[in-house]
Design a protein around this motif. Structure first.
Motif: not given
Ligand code: NAD
Length: 356
Positions: A289, A292-293, A296, A302, A349-350, A353
């Motif tokens: 996460a 990913h963050e 971003t 994404a 997708t995150d 998740r």
């Protein structure tokens, strides 16, 4: 218990703001070089000449015909330019270092490298060349630069977008080093610290490319990333990006940046020590996460669909990726598992998740 075999790579590193202007001359002298081939692209040759002023009388020839991925004809021309030289000095990004390596591969000439991006090629013994669309790579100690002069001042001109792309590539080298085939406790320690420096430098450089302290942070991270990659090699993440990039002509750096958190999410539960160390280096509890963050925040799209990949394309490359997937990846790579992961990377997708 730790059991490993480690062929440590030699090489002298001179690191610091201003070193190319203040220390390069001494480094050239220390190697006793008298006739240098200077390798730099047309864009960087002005800078390279400036750095060579203290020993300009020893530049025997220049080669500026740099092209991405070192086409064989470029390698041949550079080798011709090296006739009579006793050292290759390269100033530039990975394409320039790669051209110097192509010369060293057949001539055995020592290289002094002055990198200006975060590619990391200057600390690896990997060479690459292309013939038409076919890329060949190999490993040979002759191409490993003898001395690397890292001067963060030279990276101040690297535009923010290129800095982010190059820095995130370095991040992929660090993360993948935790499960790449030749990893060992040393490469993992180097990779962990590399992540720390890259994560610290990237957001600041993206916001302010003229920030000298952040540039030094990022360059140190890039050096550590290259060193970890040089030892550990590449694993599942690089295979996925290689196949996707080759099949659909996707932009290299963005593909890496999008896919990396998903490969990390895929492996994390099966490589808890790596996941915990990557998380600690990123300063957050969930490493996938966090990556990913970070992407971003740095403006990375994404999902792969934003790069133009169609959903139907995924199934057409699964077999190719499976054929290349390392057998010692922490989590066994099955067609279903791979499809789920690549689909998540496609959709954006995150990662927290789809793995939940
Ligand atoms: P690059 O060398 O092609 O440079 C990208 C662009 O940035 C060029 O236009 C260049 O002129 C410009 N540039 C470079 N430094 C600059 C600066 N300080 N300021 C402004 N502009 C600057 O790209 P790269 O990402 O450095 O290298 C990519 C290549 O390196 C690929 O071919 C890759 O396969 C190779 N590589 C090899 C290894 C290895 O171990 N052999 C490792 C990493 C990358």
């Amino acid at each position: 218990m730790h059991t490993f075999t480690y062929d440590a790579l030699p090489g002298r590193i001179v690191f610091g703001a201003g070193t190319a202007r203040h220390a390069l001359s001494d480094e050239i002298n220390a190697l006793g070089a008298q006739r240098l081939l200077l390798v730099a692209s047309e864009s960087e040759i002005g800078l390279a000449r400036e750095l060579c002023v203290p020993f300009a009388d020893r530049i025997a020839a220049e080669f500026t015909g740099i092209r991405p991925h070192v086409p064989v004809e470029v390698a041949e021309s550079a080798r011709e330019a090296a006739a009579g030289a006793d050292l290759v000095l390269c100033v530039g990004g990975g394409s320039t270092t790669g051209t110097a390596k192509a010369v060293a591969l057949t001539t055995g000439l020592p290289i002094v490298a002055v990198p200006t991006t975060y590619a990391g090629s200057e600390v690896t013994s990997v060479w690459g060349m292309t013939e038409g669309t076919r890329k060949t790579t190999g490993t040979d100690r002759r191409v490993l630069p003898r001395t690397v002069v890292y001067d963060s001042d030279l990276t101040l001109t690297l535009p923010a977008a290129l800095s982010v792309a190059s820095g995130l590539n370095a991040m992929a080298h660090c993360v993948e080093a935790f499960w790449a085939p030749r990893r060992n406790p040393v490469s993992s320690a180097v990779a962990e610290d590399g992540i720390r420096h890259l994560a610290a430098g990237l957001p600041t450089v993206a916001a302010d490319p003229a920030d000298s302290a952040a540039r030094a942070e990022l360059l140190l991270g890039a050096y550590l990333a290259g060193s970890a990659f040089a030892v550990a090699g590449s694993g599942l993440h690089h295979k996925i990006c290689h196949v996707l990039g080759g099949a659909f002509d996707l932009p290299h750096a963005q593909t890496h940046a999008i896919v990396l958190p998903h490969v990390l999410a895929f492996n994390a539960a099966h490589a808890p020590d790596a996941a915990q160390r990557i998380a600690a280096a990123l300063g957050q509890p969930d490493p996938a996460a966090a990556l990913h963050e970070l992407g971003t925040k740095l403006g990375v799209p994404a999902g792969l669909r934003e790069l133009g990949l169609n959903e139907d394309d995924i199934d057409t490359v699964l077999a190719d990726i499976l054929a290349l997937a390392p057998t010692d990846n922490p989590r066994a790579v099955t067609a279903d598992g791979l499809r789920t992961m690549v689909h998540a990377a496609w959709a954006g997708t995150d990662p927290a998740r789809w793995t939940a």
